[in-house]
Design a protein around this motif. Structure first.
Motif, PDB file in Angstrom:
ATOM      1  N   ASP A  40      -9.756   7.542   9.667  1.00 53.94           N
ATOM      2  CA  ASP A  40      -8.277   7.310   9.725  1.00 53.94           C
ATOM      3  C   ASP A  40      -7.669   8.148   8.936  1.00 53.94           C
ATOM      4  OD1 ASP A  40      -9.054   5.105  11.296  1.00 53.94           O
ATOM      5  OD2 ASP A  40      -7.496   3.418  10.122  1.00 53.94           O
ATOM      6  N   TYR A  41      -8.044   8.890   8.091  1.00 54.30           N
ATOM      7  CA  TYR A  41      -7.140   9.340   7.389  1.00 54.30           C
ATOM      8  C   TYR A  41      -7.434  11.039   7.416  1.00 54.30           C
ATOM      9  CZ  TYR A  41      -6.075  11.728   2.862  1.00 54.30           C
ATOM     10  OH  TYR A  41      -5.306  12.979   1.756  1.00 54.30           O
ATOM     11  N   ASN A  57     -12.530  -0.419  -3.365  1.00 55.37           N
ATOM     12  CA  ASN A  57     -13.833  -1.348  -2.858  1.00 55.37           C
ATOM     13  C   ASN A  57     -13.419  -2.695  -2.337  1.00 55.37           C
ATOM     14  OD1 ASN A  57     -15.502  -1.897   0.020  1.00 55.37           O
ATOM     15  ND2 ASN A  57     -16.755   0.139  -1.316  1.00 55.37           N
ATOM     16  N   THR A 105     -17.573   7.303  13.640  1.00 52.18           N
ATOM     17  CA  THR A 105     -18.034   6.140  12.132  1.00 52.18           C
ATOM     18  C   THR A 105     -19.538   5.474  12.092  1.00 52.18           C
ATOM     19  OG1 THR A 105     -16.893   5.063  13.566  1.00 52.18           O
ATOM     20  CG2 THR A 105     -15.518   5.510  11.976  1.00 52.18           C
ATOM     21  N   GLU A 147       1.087  -1.081  -0.381  1.00 51.09           N
ATOM     22  CA  GLU A 147      -0.027  -0.208  -0.148  1.00 51.09           C
ATOM     23  C   GLU A 147       1.212   1.023  -0.060  1.00 51.09           C
ATOM     24  OE1 GLU A 147      -3.179   0.538   2.528  1.00 51.09           O
ATOM     25  OE2 GLU A 147      -3.861  -1.344   2.151  1.00 51.09           O
ATOM     26  N   ILE A 187     -16.101  -0.565   7.750  1.00 51.03           N
ATOM     27  CA  ILE A 187     -14.124  -0.975   7.563  1.00 51.03           C
ATOM     28  C   ILE A 187     -13.825   0.173   7.206  1.00 51.03           C
ATOM     29  CG2 ILE A 187     -12.343  -2.108   6.146  1.00 51.03           C
ATOM     30  CD1 ILE A 187     -14.442  -4.696   6.967  1.00 51.03           C
ATOM     31  N   ASN A 188     -14.857   0.851   5.891  1.00 46.14           N
ATOM     32  CA  ASN A 188     -14.419   1.557   4.654  1.00 46.14           C
ATOM     33  C   ASN A 188     -14.562   3.598   5.499  1.00 46.14           C
ATOM     34  OD1 ASN A 188     -14.430   0.050   2.602  1.00 46.14           O
ATOM     35  ND2 ASN A 188     -15.551  -0.251   1.907  1.00 46.14           N
ATOM     36  N   LEU A 195     -10.548   6.292  -1.251  1.00 42.60           N
ATOM     37  CA  LEU A 195     -11.046   6.564  -0.245  1.00 42.60           C
ATOM     38  C   LEU A 195     -12.475   7.064   0.057  1.00 42.60           C
ATOM     39  CD1 LEU A 195      -9.173   5.634   2.580  1.00 42.60           C
ATOM     40  CD2 LEU A 195      -8.800   8.442   1.972  1.00 42.60           C
ATOM     41  N   GLN A 231     -14.313   3.777   8.433  1.00 42.22           N
ATOM     42  CA  GLN A 231     -13.249   3.377   9.467  1.00 42.22           C
ATOM     43  C   GLN A 231     -11.822   4.203   8.402  1.00 42.22           C
ATOM     44  OE1 GLN A 231     -13.070   3.204  13.236  1.00 42.22           O
ATOM     45  NE2 GLN A 231     -11.487   4.217  13.012  1.00 42.22           N
ATOM     46  N   LYS A 232     -11.430   3.283   7.480  1.00 43.22           N
ATOM     47  CA  LYS A 232     -10.395   3.948   6.688  1.00 43.22           C
ATOM     48  C   LYS A 232     -10.188   5.303   6.617  1.00 43.22           C
ATOM     49  CE  LYS A 232      -7.647   1.974   2.455  1.00 43.22           C
ATOM     50  NZ  LYS A 232      -7.863   1.364   1.490  1.00 43.22           N
TER      51      LYS A 232
END
Length: 801
Positions: free
Chosen positions: A513-514, A462, A525, A101, A506-507, A621, A509-510
């Motif tokens: 985080d960013y 995704n 979230t 990544e 999950i998405n 994202l 949260q990603k």
């Protein structure tokens, strides 16, 4: 291609050593990316060579897609996916102790576009290759992108987007295929001995157009097409060995930056130079390539299709005429017949300011020979059409009028096909924007609804959702996206709906985080992620969204103990550097974010995030994390939209006006699975026709609205004294051009319904599933196939039904 992991790791280590003469552990992520890019390009080289040879051997008809923007996004993962080596490479790198990544993130986002227009062109390039269609892109290799957007005290600041600082690993410079493009000077027609007239050029400013080719790999089919981007360079000169710095700068400027500021004559002139530069270079290259295998122009239109993506490349029409007339001695009638049969045009807007027009004096001075040809097109058009349609209609539609060269009209007249990009848009072209030309050429007009590359926006963006879908219905949908419809069978599968909710979490949260890392804002979230990502323009009505945020903020302040459904409002958008009003809206949203996010009484109930420098990678994202897709343009103003399709594919529910492709999305997924509101296109045109819209009436009749609009000027939102008054005046003093106040109440009602509905998790996931299942119909594969069949008449590998 088949690739064993052991071979890949060996090849990669050797590539590192060959390029950097160091061990792998001593290299940076950027160096690892560059080495990997070169290796993947070499893996694809046989496909690229074989594809080009195959097209020539079979004498396939070739499509050339001209666009001033291409927005391909990062190409590493896309190429790995399409070459069917993504898992092999990612696993191999992991076994070498590398962070895949991190390597992917080292790739710069190519700064070759601004928004939907450029992304559409990139999606179509992907689909052409994936369908085995002989499709080529033709654009500009911008040294700098549009701009890198940063916020300083809430204001948009534009910095250079130096995306080529470390080169572009995917491109191949082909200096031996350069072309000469002429600007300015004097041109006159000189009679030859045979009586023919030939143009003579004197004191022209010549520019060398050098092509840089990028391979566009098809999905699992060993086909690699070409995206050709042109760079402006100093021409070779036998009698001039020195160029002044001014001359060098004038040439460098042509391909320096996307969309130079056109608020002054110098900027407009530069944009016209850009448009002719890549149109001329592209057409010269196409004709030269055609004659590699043909000796006569007789079959040109049967072997070449040139597509004009919006008005910017319209100069391909007079440029092809110039080549045929001046270099191949065609008669006017023959040249015009070939040109019109070759050209097709997509209109992407109903906004009058976007239908390009150039002052005749500027056009004539910069492109004297092209102007002569446009003048003759205009003269012949008037002679042919005036006896049939009369002076008024012909005057309104001729290429020359009101002291200007009218590019959209030239594009319609010089093409055999004109299409809109959603059914509503096409109807508005016929009834309003191009109504007179539709009356003259009804057979040319057709609709081709836009599409997106699902492979990028679902498979790459995704992966958790892709993995879940693959587990449920298999992988055939990757090549035939309409098979996503089979997911509808699981609408009552509680476990599957629960898994969908887990993927969304999950998405989210990603993305959270960013935002935490880059902006130091903590997101809840479990809140509704309410997303509006698109170019900042008044008609797209980010302002309406901002008014809703003020309403929610005031509601929480007024009723601190009220049980509310938490919200995170997410924006991503750039405003054109000279678009003052749009930049004021950005400032207001950022000021609102500061107010809301730093108010301790609000807590996690409400957050506002305007993520700077929105582009393809940020879209990948944000989009998978969205619960709500805001598509709230004034009805009749958005030609189609493609962000609506990307968000739908990822399970977001649309909050939408009945505009552009929103209408088609609602029809496909079911009205019960979206939130539609507001004036229709007929309502808007009714106001235009009657001239009776009164914004103040809506304001006066709604005390809540009065308070919210008043907050723009009452110092509730710190730091917007100037911008707040400007927007306040736009709504009330200047009568709300885009009907924000008219749609406010209906918009709020739907937002309140969303807050209520979101709490029923299973019902919400059913509606999310309905959107995913219906989204396959908006694949770019199907859109491109319709172009191929109806407009370009080119073969392609049929999509399995």
């Amino acid at each position: 291609m088949k690739l064993k992991e052991a071979k890949f790791t060996t090849d990669f280590i050797n590539e590192i050593k060959a390029m950097y003469a160091v061990d792998l552990k001593e290299t940076s992520s950027l160096e690892q990316f560059i080495a990997l890019g070169h290796l993947i390009k070499r893996y694809d080289a046989d496909n690229w060579t074989r594809t080009s040879k195959s097209y020539r051997k079979n004498d396939d008809k070739q499509v050339y897609y001209f666009s001033i923007e291409f927005l391909p996004g990062r190409l590493l993962q896309s190429n790995l996916l399409n070459l069917d080596i993504l898992d092999t490479v990612s696993s191999g790198l992991k076994n070498l102790g590398l962070d895949f990544e991190k390597i992917c993130e080292a790739e710069p986002d190519p700064g070759l576009g601004n928004g939907g227009l450029g992304r559409l062109a990139a999606c179509y390039m992907d689909s052409m290759a994936s369908l085995g269609m002989a499709g080529n892109g033709n654009g500009i290799r911008y040294r700098y992108g549009l701009f890198k957007q940063v916020f300083m005290n809430g204001y948009q600041v534009e910095l250079p987007d130096d995306w080529l600082r470390n080169g572009n690993v995917w491109e191949v410079r082909r200096e031996n295929r350069a072309c000469l493009v002429r600007f300015g000077g004097h041109v006159w027609l000189q009679e030859q001995e045979d009586g023919a007239l030939r143009p003579v050029y004197d004191h022209t400013d010549d520019v060398l157009a050098v092509p840089y080719d990028i391979g566009m790999a098809g999905y699992h089919n060993d086909v690699t097409n070409t995206l050709r981007l042109w760079s402006a360079e100093l021409p070779p000169s036998a009698d001039q060995t020195y160029y002044s710095q001014q001359q060098r700068d004038n040439i460098d400027d042509i391909t320096k930056v996307l969309y130079p500021d056109d608020s002054n004559a110098e900027g407009r002139s530069l944009r016209l130079r850009q448009e002719y530069f890549f149109s001329s270079a592209g057409m010269q290259s196409i004709v030269r390539h055609y004659f590699l295998d043909h000796t006569s122009l007789k079959y040109f239109a049967q072997k070449v299709a040139v597509h004009i993506n919006d008005t910017h490349p319209t100069l391909v029409i007079p440029e092809l005429m110039r080549i045929l007339l001046d270099e191949y001695d065609c008669s006017w009638d023959t040249a015009w017949q070939i040109t019109a049969a070759t050209m097709s045009y997509t209109n992407h807007t109903i906004m009058q300011e976007a239908l390009e027009k150039w002052p005749i004096d500027m056009f004539k001075g910069l492109l004297p020979r092209i102007y002569q040809i446009v003048e003759e097109i205009d003269r012949r058009y008037r002679v042919e059409k005036t006896p049939i349609f009369g002076d008024n209609v012909v005057d309104r539609t001729a290429p020359l009028g009101d002291g200007q060269v009218r590019m959209a009209y030239l594009a319609v007249i010089g093409s055999h096909s004109v299409n809109g990009v959603a059914p509503l848009h096409t109807e508005l072209l016929k009834k309003d924007v191009l109504a007179d030309l539709y009356r003259i050429y009804p057979e040319k007009f057709n609709n081709k609804t836009n599409g997106i590359a699902d492979r990028r926006w679902l498979e790459l963006a995704n992966r958790p959702l892709t993995k879940l879908i693959d587990h449920k219905i298999g992988t055939d949908w990757h090549s035939n996206p309409k098979q996503l419809q089979t997911l509808s069978a699981f609408e009552n599968d509680t476990e599957f709906l629960h898994q969908l909710a887990e993927v969304k979490a999950i998405n989210k949260q990603k993305l959270a985080d960013y935002v935490q890392e880059k902006m130091n804002i903590t997101l809840n979230t479990s809140a509704i992620f309410d997303v509006q990502i698109k170019r900042l323009h008044a008609y797209k009505r980010q302002l309406l969204h901002a008014l809703e945020i003020i309403r929610e903020y005031l509601d929480i302040k007024d009723h601190p103990k009220k049980d509310v459904t938490p919200r995170v409002h997410i924006f991503g958008a750039k405003a054109a550097p000279s678009y003052h009003y749009a930049k004021s809206v950005i400032k207001v949203i950022n000021a609102l974010a500061d107010l809301v996010n730093n108010d301790p009484t609000i807590g996690d109930k409400l957050k506002v995030v305007f993520i700077p420098n929105y582009g393809v990678s940020l879209g990948e994202l944000i989009i998978p994390a969205a619960d709500i897709s805001e598509q709230i343009s004034t009805a009749s103003k958005e030609a189609s939209g493609t962000s609506n399709m990307k968000l739908m594919t990822n399970g977001a529910l649309s909050l939408a006006t009945m505009d552009g492709a929103n209408i088609d999305i609602v029809k496909a997924a079911g009205a019960e699975n979206e939130y539609t509101f507001g004036l229709t296109a007929d309502d808007v045109y009714g106001y235009y026709h009657r001239g009776d819209y009164r914004a103040r009436t809506f304001y006066d009749d709604n005390p809540e609205l009065q308070r919210i609009v008043g907050s723009l000027i009452d110092n509730m939102i710190p730091g917007i004294t100037t911008e707040g008054h400007e927007i306040y005046d736009s709504l009330l003093q200047y009568n709300d051009e885009y009907f924000v106040l008219a749609d406010y109440a209906a918009y709020v009602a739907k937002q309140e319904k969303i807050s209520h509905d979101f709490n029923d998790v299973e019902a919400w996931q059913k509606r999310s599933l309905a959107n995913i299942a219906a989204s396959g119909t908006f694949s770019a594969d199907y859109a491109v196939a319709r172009y191929a069949e109806d407009i370009w008449q080119v073969p392609y590998n049929r999509i399995l039904k």
